[in-house]
Design a protein around this motif. Sequence first.
Motif, PDB file in Angstrom:
ATOM      1  N   VAL A 141       0.929  -1.151  -0.025  1.00 21.50           N
ATOM      2  CA  VAL A 141       0.045   0.032  -0.002  1.00 21.50           C
ATOM      3  C   VAL A 141       0.917   1.369   0.068  1.00 21.50           C
ATOM      4  O   VAL A 141       1.906   1.293   0.845  1.00 21.50           O
ATOM      5  CB  VAL A 141      -1.070   0.126   1.180  1.00 21.50           C
ATOM      6  N   ALA A 142       0.491   2.135  -0.767  1.00 19.60           N
ATOM      7  CA  ALA A 142       1.361   3.461  -0.953  1.00 19.60           C
ATOM      8  C   ALA A 142       0.228   4.507  -0.465  1.00 19.60           C
ATOM      9  O   ALA A 142      -0.854   4.515  -1.291  1.00 19.60           O
ATOM     10  CB  ALA A 142       1.962   3.731  -2.141  1.00 19.60           C
ATOM     11  N   TYR A 143       0.530   5.443   0.445  1.00 12.99           N
ATOM     12  CA  TYR A 143      -0.569   6.247   0.718  1.00 12.99           C
ATOM     13  C   TYR A 143      -0.538   7.668   0.143  1.00 12.99           C
ATOM     14  O   TYR A 143       0.570   8.038  -0.452  1.00 12.99           O
ATOM     15  CB  TYR A 143      -0.537   6.656   2.373  1.00 12.99           C
ATOM     16  N   VAL A 144      -1.855   7.960  -0.194  1.00  7.25           N
ATOM     17  CA  VAL A 144      -2.150   9.417  -1.162  1.00  7.25           C
ATOM     18  C   VAL A 144      -3.161  10.001  -0.368  1.00  7.25           C
ATOM     19  O   VAL A 144      -4.054   9.342   0.441  1.00  7.25           O
ATOM     20  CB  VAL A 144      -2.382   9.124  -2.445  1.00  7.25           C
ATOM     21  N   ASP A 145      -3.152  11.487  -0.672  1.00  7.28           N
ATOM     22  CA  ASP A 145      -4.193  12.405  -0.174  1.00  7.28           C
ATOM     23  C   ASP A 145      -5.395  12.550  -1.159  1.00  7.28           C
ATOM     24  O   ASP A 145      -5.532  13.165  -2.049  1.00  7.28           O
ATOM     25  CB  ASP A 145      -3.730  13.551   0.202  1.00  7.28           C
ATOM     26  N   MET A 146      -6.482  11.600  -1.080  1.00  8.08           N
ATOM     27  CA  MET A 146      -7.414  11.528  -2.000  1.00  8.08           C
ATOM     28  C   MET A 146      -8.728  10.973  -1.188  1.00  8.08           C
ATOM     29  O   MET A 146      -8.552  10.640  -0.287  1.00  8.08           O
ATOM     30  CB  MET A 146      -7.157  10.637  -3.109  1.00  8.08           C
ATOM     31  N   ILE A 147      -9.874  11.027  -2.063  1.00  8.35           N
ATOM     32  CA  ILE A 147     -10.962  10.376  -1.458  1.00  8.35           C
ATOM     33  C   ILE A 147     -10.995   8.897  -1.117  1.00  8.35           C
ATOM     34  O   ILE A 147     -10.071   8.132  -1.781  1.00  8.35           O
ATOM     35  CB  ILE A 147     -11.958  10.462  -2.605  1.00  8.35           C
ATOM     36  N   ALA A 148     -11.466   8.391   0.048  1.00  8.25           N
ATOM     37  CA  ALA A 148     -11.382   7.148   0.405  1.00  8.25           C
ATOM     38  C   ALA A 148     -11.819   6.015  -0.749  1.00  8.25           C
ATOM     39  O   ALA A 148     -12.598   6.327  -1.328  1.00  8.25           O
ATOM     40  CB  ALA A 148     -11.988   6.938   1.518  1.00  8.25           C
ATOM     41  N   ASN A 149     -10.908   5.190  -1.343  1.00  9.18           N
ATOM     42  CA  ASN A 149     -11.519   4.160  -2.111  1.00  9.18           C
ATOM     43  C   ASN A 149     -12.202   3.196  -1.485  1.00  9.18           C
ATOM     44  O   ASN A 149     -12.128   3.012  -0.163  1.00  9.18           O
ATOM     45  CB  ASN A 149     -10.229   3.361  -2.885  1.00  9.18           C
ATOM     46  N   THR A 150     -12.988   2.377  -2.264  1.00  9.79           N
ATOM     47  CA  THR A 150     -13.958   1.397  -1.663  1.00  9.79           C
ATOM     48  C   THR A 150     -14.159   0.009  -2.397  1.00  9.79           C
ATOM     49  O   THR A 150     -13.426  -0.103  -3.496  1.00  9.79           O
ATOM     50  CB  THR A 150     -15.227   2.005  -1.258  1.00  9.79           C
ATOM     51  N   PHE A 151     -14.997  -0.594  -1.796  1.00  8.17           N
ATOM     52  CA  PHE A 151     -15.346  -1.905  -2.766  1.00  8.17           C
ATOM     53  C   PHE A 151     -16.043  -1.427  -3.793  1.00  8.17           C
ATOM     54  O   PHE A 151     -16.952  -0.643  -3.770  1.00  8.17           O
ATOM     55  CB  PHE A 151     -16.289  -2.791  -1.652  1.00  8.17           C
ATOM     56  N   MET A 152     -15.784  -2.070  -4.969  1.00  9.79           N
ATOM     57  CA  MET A 152     -16.311  -1.979  -6.163  1.00  9.79           C
ATOM     58  C   MET A 152     -16.498  -3.411  -7.029  1.00  9.79           C
ATOM     59  O   MET A 152     -15.492  -4.123  -6.719  1.00  9.79           O
ATOM     60  CB  MET A 152     -15.556  -1.171  -7.267  1.00  9.79           C
ATOM     61  N   ARG A 153     -17.558  -3.909  -7.607  1.00 10.76           N
ATOM     62  CA  ARG A 153     -17.947  -5.114  -7.878  1.00 10.76           C
ATOM     63  C   ARG A 153     -16.503  -5.938  -7.928  1.00 10.76           C
ATOM     64  O   ARG A 153     -15.773  -5.641  -8.949  1.00 10.76           O
ATOM     65  CB  ARG A 153     -18.772  -5.026  -9.167  1.00 10.76           C
ATOM     66  N   ALA A 154     -16.563  -7.239  -7.166  1.00  9.27           N
ATOM     67  CA  ALA A 154     -15.654  -8.075  -7.357  1.00  9.27           C
ATOM     68  C   ALA A 154     -14.279  -7.436  -7.082  1.00  9.27           C
ATOM     69  O   ALA A 154     -13.214  -7.375  -7.827  1.00  9.27           O
ATOM     70  CB  ALA A 154     -15.537  -8.765  -8.631  1.00  9.27           C
ATOM     71  N   PRO A 155     -14.209  -6.851  -5.860  1.00  9.71           N
ATOM     72  CA  PRO A 155     -12.854  -6.179  -5.511  1.00  9.71           C
ATOM     73  C   PRO A 155     -11.686  -7.072  -5.445  1.00  9.71           C
ATOM     74  O   PRO A 155     -11.634  -7.956  -4.914  1.00  9.71           O
ATOM     75  CB  PRO A 155     -13.125  -5.443  -4.021  1.00  9.71           C
ATOM     76  N   GLY A 156     -10.595  -6.743  -6.110  1.00  7.97           N
ATOM     77  CA  GLY A 156      -9.450  -7.557  -6.194  1.00  7.97           C
ATOM     78  C   GLY A 156      -9.696  -8.567  -7.491  1.00  7.97           C
ATOM     79  O   GLY A 156      -8.616  -8.434  -8.364  1.00  7.97           O
TER      80      GLY A 156
END
Length: 779
Positions: free
Chosen positions: A381-396
């Motif tokens: 994981v690399a950290y950025v300053d952005m909107i929180a990402n989340t689950f999206m159909r079949a995450p991964g």
Amino acid sequence: MSIRDHARTAKQAMQAATQAAMTKAIQLAPDSWMPGGRPDPLIFHKHGHVGQPVSRIDGPLKVSGAAPFAAEIPLEGMAYAALLFSTIPKGRIASMDVSDALLAPGVSLVMTHRNAPRMATMPLFLTGAKAAGGDDLPIMQDDRIHWNGQPVALVLADTQEQADHATSLIRVTYQAEEAVTSFAAAKDNGTVPGLFMNQPLQSRNGDADAALAEAAHKVDAVYRTPRHNHNPIELHAATVMWQGDRLRVHDASQAVAHTAWSLAQVFGIDEDQVHVTSPFVGGGFGSKTLWQHQVLAAAASKLAGRPVRIMLSREGVHRMVGGRTVTEQRVAIGADADGRFQSLIHSGTIAMTRHNMMPEPFILPARSGYASRTMKLDVEVAYVDMIANTFMRAPGEAVGTFALESAIDELAVAMGIDPIELRLRNEPDKDPSTGAPFSARHVEEAYRSGAERFGWSSRGAPGSRKDGEWLIGTGVATATYPYYRMPGGAARITLSKDGAATIDIAAHEMGMGTSTAQTQVAADRLGLAMDQVTFRYGDSSLPGVVLAGGSQQTAAIGASVIAAQRVLVKELLKLAGNDSPLAGLKVEDVGGRDGGLAKLDDPDRFESYASILSRARRDTVVAEASPPPPLEMLHWSMHSHGAMFCEVRVNAVTGEVRVSRFLGSFDCGRILNPKTAASQFRGGIVMGLGLALMEETQFDERSGRIMNPSLAEYHVPVHMDVPDIEVMWTDIPDPHAPMGARGVGEIGITGVGAAVANAVFNATGKRVRDLPITLDKLL
């Protein structure tokens, strides 16, 4: 042996293996879905409602416009909300002037950090059994800015137009601070190991690097996928009101019980003081949990003392609701001379914020997909300053299969082996990561039958088929998605003396046919007609904590109904007493039939529900129960699979890509409703075509701002982009899943990106490893 013979032989072998697995399951896990050591008769029931292509019972309401969605609930004295978004990625608000907005027509409130009620942060999704928050940041509690697009002001007005206009009158200046908005800069700052559902995203088995170096054949490449934004047809919305110290929320939600609990934590009240309903949802795909807009609407309603409706604009969804994050994936495969994998390395980096817990787990398909002597899997994981990402159909899985299945295709080309045969040569006999036996795995049958239907044998060498200026190619990839069943389910069955039944469970209907399929299941289990069963859902006051996510809702509901039915039957046998034909029988001895109970192996021992309740002088019998923990997931490696076949036509002059044919051949256990399941499979494939060919969030790494927050600029497939999509399935029940069924909502998107990329290579000889596959990458 022909493909048809292969398929017939494979089917016979798989059916025999299924029966053998059932026997073994009874020995290993007697407390699974075989009460008393007997198989659940519903799994193999072929003549009832289950397995029939029943049209959705909510269809007439939706096509007639009578189904109320979250932004269509009329409340007296309601105000409309609009939001103003920040324009810097990090820093603080230096000044804010709202005076003109307050004087604008129809405006009743302007809420900022200066006057917002004191609220706790949202409990972050996955940090607790009922936590639903998309981020854990303060919501209008201070002057801090954490991402470009964060809401900084909310306006209430008498109409939506008045509220939207008033936001344009607010003047804000910012004091910007240095932010990390570049993926490259974030990686340069260092990475940390990814955690998914509190488990490390790492697996090791042997020395994969050494095995790769020694392998006779190998591929080693990097694949990239961009950010994706959620774009369900129904915009994110909520209609809220306070009734004293009680909060009423009409939401567009795939987690009503989670949302009710989480909102209670935010406002410091008891869970039973929050009532969330969501009877109809126009698509969720992982996005419709708890975000800041519901909290802001509730806070504004509290301040204004009137009901509030908030509906995000399409831009607002892009600014405030997380999507899928960027990935950079290395896949290296080493094989011996026969194509057997000696090394499988799948590793890489994703971008994530410090205020969410969703590293895109792209290694999940590699964990169980193929046998390899050694394996190394890792997500950083690399950290950025952005909107929180989340689950999206079949995450991964959606993006992980793109990289993995593209690499396998590259290896097949390098070795001169048919891509299907290379995959089947590396079919595992047990889970490669855990060593657990598979609950049911019919990948070969899906491939053999799919290949015959698609006409795979006519496939030519790369660049060999043309139609004028169009190059024609075909590709294939494996689809996969795990079986989940989360704890917390519960159901209530109310049976009346006229033989009608009501099923209550806090589940969700987002257009996938849940209410229809579960009505079919309940009707068969109780021995009733479908019109005698009412399935109530989408209400936090109902039993259970059921998330519509992870393709697990079908199993969660099924397990809950099974548990409640057992309690119901126990009570009915007790009420029947010694004068009944059922006297002396136990719960596991009987089943529902013809509006009553009958002995499973002696149907003449029967009594109707009406007779039992009448003799007991009861109008109703109510049974509520929770299912056992999901122990089946500890005994077995449980996954759905599919074989995805794609034909493309690529214009040799312009580079335009058109998908001309697509076939998905699936193995997802028992198919409860072929009509709704086919719709889910096709919908997933369409979303996968978008992932492959057009979807990309344009993210300005200089400012951290999403630059294409509209459907005019963020492209998703339309009818002209989508060919006729054929779907087929094995329909072999999984003996270790409730009802023999595994979820179908997410598997359809998996493997699609790779199937398209592999077909493009077969057409052009050009390998695209960076999605989406746009024409500039082919010219």
